[in-house]
Design a protein around this motif. Sequence first.
Motif, PDB file in Angstrom:
ATOM      1  N   ARG A 205      11.147  -3.040  -0.482  1.00 22.32           N
ATOM      2  CA  ARG A 205      10.742  -4.340   0.056  1.00 22.32           C
ATOM      3  C   ARG A 205       9.326  -4.285   0.622  1.00 22.32           C
ATOM      4  O   ARG A 205       8.519  -5.197   0.405  1.00 22.32           O
ATOM      5  CB  ARG A 205      11.725  -4.768   1.142  1.00 22.32           C
ATOM      6  N   ALA A 206       9.015  -3.161   1.348  1.00 25.50           N
ATOM      7  CA  ALA A 206       7.676  -3.004   1.905  1.00 25.50           C
ATOM      8  C   ALA A 206       6.630  -2.921   0.795  1.00 25.50           C
ATOM      9  O   ALA A 206       5.556  -3.521   0.894  1.00 25.50           O
ATOM     10  CB  ALA A 206       7.616  -1.762   2.791  1.00 25.50           C
ATOM     11  N   PHE A 208       6.961  -4.189  -2.184  1.00 26.59           N
ATOM     12  CA  PHE A 208       6.869  -5.521  -2.795  1.00 26.59           C
ATOM     13  C   PHE A 208       6.005  -6.444  -1.943  1.00 26.59           C
ATOM     14  O   PHE A 208       5.127  -7.156  -2.460  1.00 26.59           O
ATOM     15  CB  PHE A 208       8.274  -6.098  -2.961  1.00 26.59           C
ATOM     16  N   GLU A 209       6.257  -6.442  -0.609  1.00 28.14           N
ATOM     17  CA  GLU A 209       5.468  -7.292   0.287  1.00 28.14           C
ATOM     18  C   GLU A 209       3.996  -6.853   0.287  1.00 28.14           C
ATOM     19  O   GLU A 209       3.097  -7.697   0.329  1.00 28.14           O
ATOM     20  CB  GLU A 209       6.039  -7.218   1.701  1.00 28.14           C
ATOM     21  N   LYS A 210       3.766  -5.532   0.239  1.00 20.03           N
ATOM     22  CA  LYS A 210       2.383  -5.049   0.192  1.00 20.03           C
ATOM     23  C   LYS A 210       1.688  -5.501  -1.085  1.00 20.03           C
ATOM     24  O   LYS A 210       0.535  -5.922  -1.066  1.00 20.03           O
ATOM     25  CB  LYS A 210       2.397  -3.522   0.275  1.00 20.03           C
ATOM     26  N   GLN A 212       2.523  -8.147  -2.890  1.00 23.33           N
ATOM     27  CA  GLN A 212       2.283  -9.589  -2.775  1.00 23.33           C
ATOM     28  C   GLN A 212       1.070  -9.871  -1.892  1.00 23.33           C
ATOM     29  O   GLN A 212       0.244 -10.734  -2.201  1.00 23.33           O
ATOM     30  CB  GLN A 212       3.524 -10.283  -2.202  1.00 23.33           C
ATOM     31  N   SER A 213       0.981  -9.127  -0.758  1.00 24.89           N
ATOM     32  CA  SER A 213      -0.145  -9.334   0.151  1.00 24.89           C
ATOM     33  C   SER A 213      -1.466  -8.991  -0.533  1.00 24.89           C
ATOM     34  O   SER A 213      -2.453  -9.713  -0.389  1.00 24.89           O
ATOM     35  CB  SER A 213       0.041  -8.462   1.401  1.00 24.89           C
ATOM     36  N   GLN A 216      -2.279 -11.712  -2.909  1.00 25.69           N
ATOM     37  CA  GLN A 216      -2.736 -12.904  -2.188  1.00 25.69           C
ATOM     38  C   GLN A 216      -4.180 -12.723  -1.707  1.00 25.69           C
ATOM     39  O   GLN A 216      -5.006 -13.637  -1.827  1.00 25.69           O
ATOM     40  CB  GLN A 216      -1.816 -13.182  -1.002  1.00 25.69           C
TER      41      GLN A 216
END
Length: 352
Positions: A205-206, A208-210, A212-213, A216
């Motif tokens: 999850r981390a 994936f979020e990284k 995505q960040s 972005q």
Amino acid sequence: MSKGSKIVVKDYLDRDEFDLSLQSLTNSTLPVKDLAANKKGKKLDLSKNQITVLPDNFVFSMGHLVKLDLSANGLRVLPDNFGNLALLQHLDLFNNKLTVLPVGFYKLKLLKWLDVKENPLEYPVQEVVGLCRNDTECKTCALQVSDFMKKENAEQEKKKQKELELKRAKKEALKRELERLEELENEEKKRIRQEGKAKEKAKRRAEFEKKQSQEQIKEESQKCTPPTIAVKHSSRSLPDLNRICLMSALVLFVVAVTLALLVKPDFGDQYVGLTTVTADVLKSVGDAFSPLVTTLNSHLLTHAPNIQKSIVSTGELLREMLEICGDTVKLGYELAIQELSQFSTYIQKTSS
């Protein structure tokens, strides 16, 4: 019997009794096999020999005996399986060194006569056997010893049973403890697996979020980054702008000279007027450039409100362009004054 000579057993058989007393027999010289081979000898007299321990095969081989005399031998112990002489009815153990009797005596159910006098028997067997001073007391001794050994055997069986139950209980307790430890181990392994899965899930999850960040930030960076082509184009446009400013200065010079000729035809007397007029004209042109720069800057701010870096870069570029233009205009002005001065000098010389 002389030492080293071998007994011929059948020579000592009288009817159904072997009389081997006073033969100096020992543990190793006792002819057990020969005695067992002749089943007619159901009575055996081994008294007054040197037998301290009966051979291992004695009880197994002599199960047919009904009478046994082992008195005055120095016996220290009887074998545990002595009770397997199940047909034994008469037993003489007088004057030996026995301290205990085997519990197997309870199996001697046919035993009717027993003499254990002159043995250092320990308590409580010593009290059980009695004095054995006569035939009646020896018969009583046999019954009392048999009953006592039955009780003793029962107690031992109970003790063994308790020990077995205790061992069984310990075994069950150990089994339950092992099962409990195994269950705890399985729970610990399960907990470790769950924690591992949770950590792996959190890690994914981390990541994936990284990701995505980062995507972005990349998108926002692409939105905010000024077009490279435009900047390069502006940079390539700088030489053209310099030429334009220089051309403008030359045009201003020509305009200033023309106006001076029209307004003040006398160059010699009116040189100061030409200088003033030229300065005024150049100032007017500079004032005309100022709104153009302001409009251009406003246009850039209007169409690029979210691109701060681009605006700053554009403003710096414009300032650089104005500085170049200003230097170029100033240079053109100075050149124009010099040319005008030289031209005025030339006119004066020509007139004179």
